[in-house]
Design an enzyme around this catalytic site. Structure first.
Site, PDB file in Angstrom:
ATOM      1  N   ASP A   1       0.572  -0.981   0.282  1.00  0.00           N
ATOM      2  CA  ASP A   1      -0.532  -0.044  -0.153  1.00  0.00           C
ATOM      3  C   ASP A   1       0.884   1.473  -0.332  1.00  0.00           C
ATOM      4  OD1 ASP A   1      -1.416  -2.104   0.805  1.00  0.00           O
ATOM      5  OD2 ASP A   1      -2.934  -1.521   2.168  1.00  0.00           O
TER       6      ASP A   1
ATOM      7  N   LYS B   1      -7.614   2.324  -2.483  1.00  0.00           N
ATOM      8  CA  LYS B   1      -8.207   2.575  -1.432  1.00  0.00           C
ATOM      9  C   LYS B   1      -8.197   4.159  -0.672  1.00  0.00           C
ATOM     10  CE  LYS B   1      -5.889   0.939   3.148  1.00  0.00           C
ATOM     11  NZ  LYS B   1      -4.141   0.536   3.725  1.00  0.00           N
TER      12      LYS B   1
ATOM     13  N   LYS C   1     -10.147  -1.169  -2.283  1.00  0.00           N
ATOM     14  CA  LYS C   1      -9.859  -1.502  -0.402  1.00  0.00           C
ATOM     15  C   LYS C   1     -10.158  -0.448   0.332  1.00  0.00           C
ATOM     16  CE  LYS C   1      -6.578  -2.942   3.627  1.00  0.00           C
ATOM     17  NZ  LYS C   1      -4.413  -2.820   3.235  1.00  0.00           N
TER      18      LYS C   1
END
Length: 222
Positions: free
Chosen positions: A91, A152, A181
């Site tokens: 990430d 995300k 996500k």
């Protein structure tokens, strides 16, 4: 217990000062309860990889977190180090300052450089709660152009609580094949179900045990 949710949770422990015993307990929990991944700080990736090999639980980590202010060269170097250590997913933070300054090419190219550097799925932490409606659209589109595997909504609860509306927005904005996500202030099973219903493929949270109805057991090694 609501362990049916565990496969959708990336079990997260990225705290300053967490020691080796606590980390071993963390990825042991990920195996015991069937979480999708153990999300750990970069220094713990080699240990997590050794412990989780063959379990089916992924090793995930984050870079340029929480500020999104690392140079592109620094991001690329750390991404390569994480890949060598055996990370399964990364990430990454983004340069919101570039976005707000209209320096869109630099914003996109920073992300793209990490995507090109490693053969590991990259999730981009967009920090939607900090962006205007127009900035959101641009940020998502540039991330897609950069070739990310995941979008995300935010890096953590410090950026803002994940909402079904934000997840539905991302799901509608990105092309099929890019996954979504949810992250930020996710503390209950009800929240997880709402976010999954809105289009999230996974959620990231440090509250995974309580979400699935398990009491934390300090001092117990898994």
């Amino acid at each position: 217990m609501t362990t049916d949710l565990a496969p959708y949770i990336q079990h997260t422990l990225i705290d300053i000062g967490t020691d080796a015993e606590e980390m071993a307990r963390h990825w042991g929990q990920a195996v015991e309860y069937g979480f999708d991944a153990a999300m750990v700080a970069a220094i713990w990736v080699p240990d997590a990889r050794a412990a989780l090999a063959g379990t089916g639980v992924k090793v995930a980590s984050a870079l340029d977190f929480p500020f999104g202010a690392t140079t592109t060269e620094g991001k690329v170097a750390e991404a390569r180090a994480l890949a060598r250590a055996g990370v399964d997913e990364i990430d990454i933070g983004v340069h919101i300052g570039y976005l707000r300054s209209g320096r869109y090419r630099e914003y996109r190219d920073d992300i793209a450089a990490v995507v090109r550097a490693v053969d590991v799925p990259i999730k981009v932490m967009l920090e939607l709660p900090r962006l205007s409606e127009r900035e959101r659209d641009v940020a998502v589109d540039l991330a897609v152009e950069a070739g990310v595997a995941w979008v995300k909504n935010a890096s953590s609860g410090a950026a803002g609580v994940a909402t079904p509306a934000d997840i539905a927005y991302l799901r509608a904005r990105v092309p099929a094949g890019i996954r979504v996500k949810a992250s930020g202030g996710i503390t209950s099973a009800g929240q997880v179900r709402e976010l999954l219903d809105a289009g999230a493929d996974l959620v990231g949270t440090s509250a995974g045990l309580s979400i699935i109805g398990v009491e934390s057991r300090p001092g117990v090694s898994y």
